[in-house]
Design a protein around this motif. Structure first.
Motif, PDB file in Angstrom:
ATOM      1  N   ALA A 175      -5.035 116.805  46.297  1.00 59.71           N
ATOM      2  CA  ALA A 175      -6.100 116.335  45.202  1.00 59.71           C
ATOM      3  C   ALA A 175      -7.427 115.775  46.198  1.00 59.71           C
ATOM      4  CB  ALA A 175      -4.955 115.683  44.488  1.00 59.71           C
ATOM      5  N   LYS A 176      -7.420 114.644  47.188  1.00 54.55           N
ATOM      6  CA  LYS A 176      -8.474 114.062  48.174  1.00 54.55           C
ATOM      7  C   LYS A 176      -9.428 115.118  47.873  1.00 54.55           C
ATOM      8  CE  LYS A 176      -8.252 111.015  51.305  1.00 54.55           C
ATOM      9  NZ  LYS A 176      -8.994 109.888  51.131  1.00 54.55           N
ATOM     10  N   LYS A 177      -9.517 116.751  48.577  1.00 55.33           N
ATOM     11  CA  LYS A 177     -10.319 117.573  48.311  1.00 55.33           C
ATOM     12  C   LYS A 177     -11.080 117.274  46.987  1.00 55.33           C
ATOM     13  CE  LYS A 177      -8.372 119.791  51.737  1.00 55.33           C
ATOM     14  NZ  LYS A 177      -8.598 120.592  52.737  1.00 55.33           N
ATOM     15  N   LEU A 178     -10.152 117.992  46.750  1.00 54.52           N
ATOM     16  CA  LEU A 178     -10.808 119.101  44.851  1.00 54.52           C
ATOM     17  C   LEU A 178     -10.877 117.774  44.508  1.00 54.52           C
ATOM     18  CD1 LEU A 178      -7.348 120.730  44.382  1.00 54.52           C
ATOM     19  CD2 LEU A 178      -9.213 121.704  45.881  1.00 54.52           C
ATOM     20  N   ILE A 179     -10.854 116.665  44.099  1.00 57.00           N
ATOM     21  CA  ILE A 179     -11.624 115.911  42.923  1.00 57.00           C
ATOM     22  C   ILE A 179     -12.966 116.246  42.878  1.00 57.00           C
ATOM     23  CG2 ILE A 179     -12.182 113.953  41.825  1.00 57.00           C
ATOM     24  CD1 ILE A 179      -8.761 112.927  42.124  1.00 57.00           C
ATOM     25  N   PRO A 180     -13.853 115.562  44.061  1.00 59.68           N
ATOM     26  CA  PRO A 180     -15.155 115.888  43.734  1.00 59.68           C
ATOM     27  C   PRO A 180     -15.426 116.964  43.346  1.00 59.68           C
ATOM     28  CG  PRO A 180     -14.838 114.884  46.010  1.00 59.68           C
ATOM     29  CD  PRO A 180     -13.332 115.655  44.912  1.00 59.68           C
TER      30      PRO A 180
ATOM     31  N   VAL B 220      -6.191 108.263  45.030  1.00 61.00           N
ATOM     32  CA  VAL B 220      -7.699 109.429  44.657  1.00 61.00           C
ATOM     33  C   VAL B 220      -8.591 109.175  43.411  1.00 61.00           C
ATOM     34  CG1 VAL B 220      -7.698 111.898  45.147  1.00 61.00           C
ATOM     35  CG2 VAL B 220      -5.744 110.901  46.145  1.00 61.00           C
ATOM     36  N   VAL B 221      -7.212 109.241  42.174  1.00 61.87           N
ATOM     37  CA  VAL B 221      -8.418 109.089  41.013  1.00 61.87           C
ATOM     38  C   VAL B 221      -9.491 107.625  41.682  1.00 61.87           C
ATOM     39  CG1 VAL B 221      -8.113 109.055  38.959  1.00 61.87           C
ATOM     40  CG2 VAL B 221      -6.569 110.467  40.355  1.00 61.87           C
ATOM     41  N   GLU B 222      -8.513 106.380  41.514  1.00 57.73           N
ATOM     42  CA  GLU B 222      -9.565 105.208  42.148  1.00 57.73           C
ATOM     43  C   GLU B 222     -10.442 105.561  42.867  1.00 57.73           C
ATOM     44  OE1 GLU B 222      -6.206 102.587  43.523  1.00 57.73           O
ATOM     45  OE2 GLU B 222      -7.670 101.178  43.400  1.00 57.73           O
ATOM     46  N   GLU B 223     -10.191 106.530  43.829  1.00 55.70           N
ATOM     47  CA  GLU B 223     -11.216 106.776  44.711  1.00 55.70           C
ATOM     48  C   GLU B 223     -12.739 107.137  44.078  1.00 55.70           C
ATOM     49  OE1 GLU B 223     -10.121 108.932  48.920  1.00 55.70           O
ATOM     50  OE2 GLU B 223      -9.430 107.154  49.028  1.00 55.70           O
ATOM     51  N   ASN B 224     -12.056 108.028  43.198  1.00 59.10           N
ATOM     52  CA  ASN B 224     -13.748 108.872  43.265  1.00 59.10           C
ATOM     53  C   ASN B 224     -13.621 108.298  41.241  1.00 59.10           C
ATOM     54  OD1 ASN B 224     -14.460 110.663  44.700  1.00 59.10           O
ATOM     55  ND2 ASN B 224     -12.249 110.810  44.748  1.00 59.10           N
ATOM     56  N   ALA B 225     -13.541 107.092  41.100  1.00 65.67           N
ATOM     57  CA  ALA B 225     -13.374 106.696  39.000  1.00 65.67           C
ATOM     58  C   ALA B 225     -14.833 106.998  39.119  1.00 65.67           C
ATOM     59  CB  ALA B 225     -12.331 105.577  39.431  1.00 65.67           C
ATOM     60  N   HIS B 226     -15.314 106.260  39.553  1.00 64.29           N
ATOM     61  CA  HIS B 226     -17.186 106.466  38.876  1.00 64.29           C
ATOM     62  C   HIS B 226     -17.452 108.063  38.199  1.00 64.29           C
ATOM     63  CE1 HIS B 226     -17.962 106.861  43.087  1.00 64.29           C
ATOM     64  NE2 HIS B 226     -18.771 106.948  42.684  1.00 64.29           N
ATOM     65  N   ILE B 227     -17.445 108.698  39.311  1.00 67.02           N
ATOM     66  CA  ILE B 227     -17.568 110.086  38.873  1.00 67.02           C
ATOM     67  C   ILE B 227     -16.790 110.943  37.871  1.00 67.02           C
ATOM     68  CG2 ILE B 227     -19.036 110.473  41.688  1.00 67.02           C
ATOM     69  CD1 ILE B 227     -16.248 112.559  42.245  1.00 67.02           C
TER      70      ILE B 227
ATOM     71  N   PRO C 229      -6.873 100.027  38.195  1.00 70.13           N
ATOM     72  CA  PRO C 229      -6.861  98.766  38.317  1.00 70.13           C
ATOM     73  C   PRO C 229      -8.491  98.131  37.839  1.00 70.13           C
ATOM     74  CG  PRO C 229      -5.889  99.483  40.793  1.00 70.13           C
ATOM     75  CD  PRO C 229      -5.494 101.221  39.039  1.00 70.13           C
ATOM     76  N   HIS C 230      -8.060  97.246  37.170  1.00 68.12           N
ATOM     77  CA  HIS C 230      -9.572  96.660  36.688  1.00 68.12           C
ATOM     78  C   HIS C 230     -10.640  96.602  37.048  1.00 68.12           C
ATOM     79  CE1 HIS C 230     -11.267  94.899  33.312  1.00 68.12           C
ATOM     80  NE2 HIS C 230     -11.912  93.971  34.205  1.00 68.12           N
ATOM     81  N   ALA C 231     -10.811  96.293  38.364  1.00 62.22           N
ATOM     82  CA  ALA C 231     -11.747  95.924  39.754  1.00 62.22           C
ATOM     83  C   ALA C 231     -12.630  97.838  39.530  1.00 62.22           C
ATOM     84  CB  ALA C 231     -11.373  95.809  41.315  1.00 62.22           C
ATOM     85  N   ARG C 232     -11.680  98.458  39.137  1.00 60.84           N
ATOM     86  CA  ARG C 232     -12.535  99.489  39.724  1.00 60.84           C
ATOM     87  C   ARG C 232     -13.075 100.895  37.978  1.00 60.84           C
ATOM     88  NH1 ARG C 232     -14.199 102.901  43.400  1.00 60.84           N
ATOM     89  NH2 ARG C 232     -13.809 102.576  45.144  1.00 60.84           N
ATOM     90  N   ILE C 233     -12.075 100.020  37.135  1.00 64.65           N
ATOM     91  CA  ILE C 233     -12.788 100.238  35.422  1.00 64.65           C
ATOM     92  C   ILE C 233     -14.087  99.674  34.570  1.00 64.65           C
ATOM     93  CG2 ILE C 233     -11.910 100.939  33.560  1.00 64.65           C
ATOM     94  CD1 ILE C 233     -11.546 102.472  35.666  1.00 64.65           C
ATOM     95  N   TYR C 234     -14.324  98.589  35.356  1.00 66.93           N
ATOM     96  CA  TYR C 234     -14.714  97.473  34.895  1.00 66.93           C
ATOM     97  C   TYR C 234     -15.666  97.631  34.626  1.00 66.93           C
ATOM     98  CZ  TYR C 234     -16.491  92.348  33.151  1.00 66.93           C
ATOM     99  OH  TYR C 234     -17.165  91.723  32.064  1.00 66.93           O
TER     100      TYR C 234
ATOM    101  N   GLN D 276     -20.135 101.872  29.097  1.00 70.00           N
ATOM    102  CA  GLN D 276     -21.036 102.971  28.732  1.00 70.00           C
ATOM    103  C   GLN D 276     -19.946 103.959  28.007  1.00 70.00           C
ATOM    104  OE1 GLN D 276     -21.188 104.848  32.712  1.00 70.00           O
ATOM    105  NE2 GLN D 276     -22.654 106.111  31.585  1.00 70.00           N
ATOM    106  N   VAL D 277     -18.385 103.506  28.577  1.00 70.76           N
ATOM    107  CA  VAL D 277     -17.243 104.198  27.797  1.00 70.76           C
ATOM    108  C   VAL D 277     -17.471 103.617  26.549  1.00 70.76           C
ATOM    109  CG1 VAL D 277     -14.598 104.696  28.262  1.00 70.76           C
ATOM    110  CG2 VAL D 277     -15.922 104.239  30.130  1.00 70.76           C
ATOM    111  N   LEU D 278     -17.064 102.132  26.562  1.00 70.79           N
ATOM    112  CA  LEU D 278     -17.423 102.193  25.011  1.00 70.79           C
ATOM    113  C   LEU D 278     -18.466 103.097  23.884  1.00 70.79           C
ATOM    114  CD1 LEU D 278     -15.953  98.488  25.791  1.00 70.79           C
ATOM    115  CD2 LEU D 278     -14.743 100.063  24.208  1.00 70.79           C
TER     116      LEU D 278
END
Lengths: 164, 1147
Positions: free
Chosen positions: B1005-1010, B1048-1055, B1087-1092, B1097-1099
């Motif tokens: 997963a780590k390699k694949l997500i990007p 892994v998802v957390e790290e790439n949350a913004h993209i 975790p909130h710090a990632r999503i905030y 934009q999402v809303l």
């Protein structure tokens, strides 16, 4: 807040059977608009939004208590207009404003922003009908109400089942 | 020996009130381990513990006793000296009087009493002492739940393991047990308590013994629990289910006949309760108890039970509600649970006291009234609801009366049959007068039920060699007298059906009656051969002649199927002959003639339903089927007849869906499949010119499916025969360049020339032969011998270049199944896998793929069309290579790597240089087919290379491909310089990823997500890629919902979020939008710090989605929005204002 219940023994009505969504996903045309101007279908959709709201006093939904019925909702998609008329269970129900607020918040969160939402108490069903109507449709007062944490908690509590 | 300080420390840590439960458990385990390994003797341990066991501090004493008790529970299989056991049980027996240390004492007693075999057990005198101490000292109902449970376990253990000693305690034991159960409310304890009562009762089998005097008390304790009713709220987790508890109580109720005077009145009283639950339970208990109490004891209750049962069967409120749904199936009521149980009880009573009950039934006023008033129930629709129900009740009572015994059958016949016969208007044998008026529905219905009961009786008594007796019985005489007229009457109900005057219910009864009369088993049959034949004639005439009334047709067919399977099972040759002559032959001849009065689908339904009742029938039908298949096929071949085309297609579908699978399921019938395949080939071989038809593709694919199925089920040697035969026909087809392919030199030439033609140039017959041949090859077993593999390979290599997909699939199948080269094999006549691979890698397919479109030899000096043609051929070659690669991959061959490299080089072939006259689209086509080749490699195929078609499948082959391809593609993507190349690489990547099992994808997963996110971006630009985009999105959501990969998802949350937001407005596919929003909802749990930072934009984009044209998307958007909003409000109470501000702008 209130010491006793406003309406201690509400009549619980039988629910109308929910109509399943028509047509399977596969067969549908990808680009066909599930038209918002199709009154019946769309008002049903709305019903799916608000019919599950819980009564502030009782563990029943607004539909169980016939506060909201299918006929009490008018939708005009072209003019982006919705009017909901609800019927409080008793004439002097002080919960009427809370119910109205729940309806408004629910619709605000569920409808496209182009809609104008109008929420009214059914004529002749409430002692202070005019006051309630005015309060519910005043956007400043609604905004102010939603800054009150107690009220927001109460509203969220009522709305919780409708999102399941 | 362990040193004593260590031991003392362990003891202290257990006894200490401040240590945690985990520490306590650990110290117990440690001490147990010491004792088990003989590092510590129990005696020395007890000596160390002496203070804790005898101190006046009740807490320490309780802990000490508990330690010793739990330790003994751990040492269940450790051999102990008998003196040790003796002194320990003595100690614990004494401790039972010490209520403060009772918990430990109970555990200790239980552990010692449960010891088994030769590891040192408690002697019987000591067990008696335990029981006495227990009965004297322990007040069960004043203890907490866990202790009560232990008490009941101890009692149960004593009763089960030391029954002979305990039994002498009768005068204290039974009252003691009564007392301990009295007032118990916990389900777990009750389970044990009920079981104890059951065991206790078995200790005193003597009906006049000590139990007799206590039976009242004991039952009083049990009776208050009936019917079992749980007051716990549903959410509470209780290990004991209501059904289990109810069952245990039932067993306790039925444990002794001594309970009968109390139990039966109680149950009968509850039966009249208005609670449906109580009714059902009482009926169940009554059935069970009457079995155990015995017929003699139950005899006096028969009358009361009968009247209660009659009430239930007559007026069950539940069955009224379900009444109106019955029209479909005649007069069958959907019975409520209560009625079902009542009928079971009725049967039980019949078994025990048949004579008493039948007396009551015969004189019963209500039944008599219904039967007497049967004249009113002429037409089904005219009967009031309540009467219908009553009719149904009487029907079931008559059925069970007739079924239960010969005696009751006689009685019920004598009592009711004459009346029914009168109502039907039959007075004597062969009365024909009745045919003038429509028959009486009510009487017909009851008659049929009565007959069904008789038949069930005969079936039941068949094994007892009493059939001779039956023939002499009274009911039998009566039935024989009237059987002919009854048959006529039933047949008559079917005739009136034609003019529509009869209701379905009537038809149902009539057909059922005929079916019952025709299926009386064994030597006994109330009807003569001629009557039997007339019944069959009647039914078959309905089936073959009357397809307008669909209901009647279905009923008659069902009846025939029943009769057929009955005849097939019984040894009655006379009946079998009649059935064969009348039904089977008729249907077979019906198939043969070109009778168009009945639609073909109905004919095929008749064949597949009646044929499946017996092998001999199906074999007979098979001839008819075959004839009409061949006739219709030749009609298509010779004249191109569109009517025949349709017939042949549905016949072939019938073969591959019904007939062949049925032969397969009964086993041992490979000949049929073999014969079918050969017949089809024989016919094709005989007809030399085909007439081309426009819609024959559907027929061809039906033929291929049937051929594939048939060949796939054949044995290997038969497959060899088929393939030889087919190859012979292939050779004789002069238009195909087979003879040239035989020769090494000319074959290259042929490949070159032939491939320039496209599929259109193949004649219709060639196409049929090649396609069917390919489907034969794809279905072969690995053991089947193919004589001319080399030629066949060359042929398929040639034909697949013209875009013939079955050829490519057959190639893959051959490569998958060919044997590997063995050293000491005679190399001249065995063509091995290595030879095949050499052949393929030197063929034109291979060179075409390796030479890239720009530098192909033709390009330089030929015109535009030939280049275009060449590109087309190249993409066909790539597809062929993909199927070959799939064959190799599935058997786990190394060469697949070379093949993948070639495919990737095709995918990257650079077209930008050179000024060729072709458009970019055509180059793209080649590249796209290279990318899609990976889809072929990784996906499962129905048409070939699957388990059904005997493919060699190595486990985890998809994972293998994934691990080979992934690093190559990843490095190529990073190196790719043109956008088109990137897009194609992403396409190939997407195909591989979406076909690989998710568990394999998750580990990378780590390699694949990007890359997944990038590919979503690139592929979503082309509308043609929408299915692939959806597949990738599903993979992505799979990764996101896996809890282990959340970092892994957390790290790439913004993209991810940015991509998902873009996909939320993807216009071409609703499910993509829906899934994207669902993914976003799932992301809100990060975790909130990632999503905030992404919140606004999402809303905002959700606001737009709320206006989506599709309802499902809108609903998801509302849910997602709620998830986002509620989460953020929870963290930041001031957020609602911001959020409301966004919204109120629009109000």
């Amino acid at each position: 807040m209130v010491a006793g219940l406003i309406n201690a023994n509400p009549i619980v009505y039988e629910k109308k059977e929910r109509r399943p969504r028509t047509g399977s996903v596969v067969l549908e045309d990808e680009y066909a608009v599930e038209s918002i101007d199709h009154m019946v279908v769309f008002s049903l959709t709305f019903l799916h939004h608000i019919r599950d709201i819980k009564d502030p006093e009782h563990p029943y939904s607004l539909e169980d208590l016939k506060v909201i019925t299918e006929d009490a909702i008018e939708v005009d998609d072209k003019r982006s207009y919705v009017r909901v008329t609800f019927t409080p269970t008793v004439e002097h129900c002080s919960m009427a404003t809370v119910i109205g607020l729940c309806l408004r918040v629910k619709l605000m969160r569920s409808l496209p922003s182009r809609y104008k939402v109008d929420i009214r108490v059914a004529p002749g069903t409430h002692a202070t009908e005019a006051a309630v109507n005015k309060q519910l449709n005043d956007k400043e007062r609604v905004a102010a109400a939603l800054e009150n944490p107690n009220l927001v908690d109460m509203v969220d509590d009522c709305l919780a089942p409708s999102f399941e | 020996m362990a040193d004593s300080t260590h031991c003392v420390k362990l003891i202290e840590s257990f006894v200490d009130s401040s240590s945690t439960p985990a520490q306590q458990a650990a110290s117990i385990d440690a001490i147990a381990a010491l004792v088990k390994n003989d590092m510590l003797t129990l005696e020395s341990l007890v000596r160390e513990m002496a203070m804790y066991l005898t101190t006046t501090d009740s807490f320490l004493r309780a802990r000490g006793t508990l330690l010793l008790g739990e330790l003994l529970a751990c040492l269940a299989s450790k051999p102990l000296e008998s003196e040790t056991v003796l002194s320990l049980i003595g100690f614990f027996t004494e401790r039972l009087a010490d209520w403060k240390a009772l918990h430990g004492a109970l555990i200790g007693c239980l552990a010692l009493l449960r010891r088994k075999g030769n590891v040192g057990v408690v002697s019987s005198s000591k067990a008696l002492a335990v029981a006495q101490s227990y009965l004297q000292n322990v007040q069960v109902q004043s203890l907490r739940q866990s202790d009560r449970k232990l008490c009941f376990e101890l009692l149960g253990c004593l009763l089960e393991r030391y029954p002979d000693d305990i039994v002498h305690l009768d005068d204290v034991l039974i009252p003691g047990i009564c007392e301990s159960i009295d007032g118990e409310k916990d389900p777990e304890c009750l389970m044990l308590a009920f079981h104890i009562v059951e065991v206790l009762v078995h200790l005193y089998p003597d009906p006049t013994g000590p139990l007799a005097s206590f039976a009242t008390d004991l039952f009083e304790n049990l009776s208050c629990y009936f019917p079992i009713h749980f007051t716990h709220p549903k959410g509470e987790d209780i290990d004991v289910k209501k059904e289990e508890l109810s069952r245990t109580l039932m067993v306790a109720f039925a444990s002794t006949p001594l309970f009968e005077p109390f139990a039966i009145p109680l149950l009968l009283e509850k039966l009249s309760s208005s609670l449906p639950l109580a009714k059902v339970e009482s009926l169940k208990y009554l059935s069970y108890c009457s079995d155990k109490y015995g017929a003699a004891r139950m005899a006096k209750h028969v009358k009361v039970i009968w009247s209660a049962l009659k009430d239930i069967i007559y007026t069950s409120p539940e069955s009224v509600l379900l009444l109106e749904s019955e029209i479909v199936d005649g007069m069958s009521f959907q019975e409520s649970h209560t009625v079902t149980e009542a009928l079971i009880l009725l049967q039980k009573v019949f078994c025990q006291n048949s004579d008493l009950l039948i007396d009551l039934i015969v004189i019963d006023e209500d039944i008599k009234k219904t039967v007497d008033s049967i004249y009113q129930f002429k037409e089904y629709t005219g009967i009031p609801l309540a009467d219908k129900q009553r009719l149904h009740a009487v029907g079931s009572i008559l059925y069970f009366s007739a079924k239960s015994s010969i005696g009751s059958c006689n009685r019920v016949f004598e009592a009711f049959f004459p009346c029914l016969i009168n109502a039907l208007g039959i007075s004597a044998e062969n009365s024909v007068a009745l045919l003038s008026s429509p028959c009486n529905f009510g009487a017909t219905y009851l008659c049929v039920e009565l007959l069904a009961g008789c038949r069930a009786l005969v079936v039941r008594t068949k094994g007892n060699a009493t059939s001779n007796v039956i023939v002499q019985e009274a009911w039998c005489d009566i039935l024989c007298t009237y059987s002919t007229s009854l048959t006529k009457l039933f047949s008559f109900t079917l005739i009136t059906g034609v003019d529509g005057s009869t209701q379905n219910a009537c038809l149902h009864s009539g057909v059922k009656g005929l079916q019952i009369l025709a299926t009386f088993p064994g030597d006994f049959s109330p009807i003569s051969k001629s009557v039997y034949e007339s019944i069959l004639l009647k039914l078959i005439s309905v089936v073959t002649g009357n397809c307008k009334d669909a209901f009647l047709w279905k009923l008659a067919l069902k009846a025939l199927v029943e009769v057929g399977s009955f005849v097939d099972k019984s040894e009655d040759t006379e009946k079998a002959q009649s059935f064969n002559a009348i039904v089977v032959d008729k249907i077979a001849s019906f198939m043969l003639c070109d009778d168009l009065s009945m639609p073909l689908p109905l004919k095929l339904e008749i064949i597949s339903s009646i044929g499946t009742t017996g092998l001999s029938y199906m074999q007979k039908f098979l001839q008819g089927l075959e004839c009409s298949l061949l006739a219709s096929l030749s009609g298509v071949y010779v004249r191109g007849d569109p009517e025949n085309l349709e017939i042949a297609t549905s016949l072939l579908e019938c073969y591959s869906c019904d007939v062949l699978p049925w032969f397969d399921s009964i086993g041992g019938q490979e000949e049929v499949q073999f014969h079918f395949a050969l017949t089809i080939w024989g016919q094709i071989g005989n007809i030399l010119s085909f007439c081309a038809s426009s819609q024959e593709q559907k027929l061809l694919s039906a033929a291929m499916t049937a051929m594939q199925y048939a060949v796939g089920r054949c044995l290997a040697e038969n497959q060899t025969v088929i393939i030889d035969r087919a190859f012979g026909i292939l050779l004789s087809t002069t238009s195909l360049p087979i003879n040239d392919l035989m020769d090494e030199i000319t074959s290259v030439k042929v490949e070159g020339y032939k491939s320039n033609d496209d599929l259109g140039c193949m004649s219709c017959r060639e196409k049929w032969i090649i396609s069917l041949f390919a489907s034969v090859v794809a279905a072969l077993r690995p053991q089947a011998h193919i004589a001319n593999v080399k030629v066949i390979l060359r042929l398929f290599l040639t034909t697949q270049l013209s875009g013939h997909v079955p050829s490519a699939q057959a190639l893959g199948s051959i490569i998958n199944k060919l044997p590997v080269k063995v050293e000491n094999m005679d190399a001249s006549n065995v063509f091995s896998l290595e030879d095949a691979i050499d052949l393929i890698f030197s063929s034109r397919v291979w060179s075409l793929c390796n030479e890239g479109p720009t530098n192909c030899s033709v390009a330089r000096n030929n015109n535009e069309t030939s280049i275009r043609n060449n590109l087309l051929i190249q993409s066909h070659a790539i597809e062929g290579l993909a199927w070959i690669g799939k064959g190799l991959l599935m058997r786990g061959h190394e060469k697949v790597k070379d093949l993948i490299v070639t495919l990737l080089s095709c995918l990257l072939s650079n077209h930008s240089e050179g000024s060729l006259p072709c458009t970019e689209q055509e180059f793209l086509c080649v590249m796209r087919s290279a990318a899609d080749a990976f889809h072929i490699l990784v996906s499962d195929s129905e048409a070939c290379l699957n388990k059904r078609l005997h493919a060699t499948i190595r486990p985890l082959y998809k994972q293998r491909l994934f691990s080979i391809v992934l690093p190559i593609i990843l490095s190529l993507i990073s190196k790719a310089d043109s956008s088109i190349q990137r897009a194609m690489l992403y396409r190939a990547f997407a195909n591989v990823v979406s076909g690989t099992p998710l568990s394999a994808v998750l580990s990378e997963a780590k390699k694949l997500i990007p890359i997944l996110v990038d590919s979503l971006f690139v592929l979503s630009e082309d509308i043609l890629n929408k299915d692939i985009v959806y597949c990738i999105l599903l993979v992505l959501s799979g990764i996101m919902t896996d809890k282990k990969r959340s970092e892994v998802v957390e790290e790439n949350a913004h993209i991810i979020v940015r991509r998902l937001i873009a996909l939320m407005s993807y216009p071409h596919m609703m499910v993509i939008r829906e899934t994207a929003i669902q993914c976003l909802t799932a992301m809100s749990e990060l975790p909130h710090a990632r999503i905030y930072p992404m919140r606004t934009q999402v809303l905002l984009s959700l606001l737009k989605t709320l206006d989506d044209p599709k309802r499902a998307v809108r609903l998801e958007a509302v849910k997602c929005r709620q998830a986002c909003v509620s989460y953020m409000e929870f963290i930041y109470p001031q957020l609602p204002r911001v959020h409301i501000a966004i919204q109120s702008r629009h109000i």
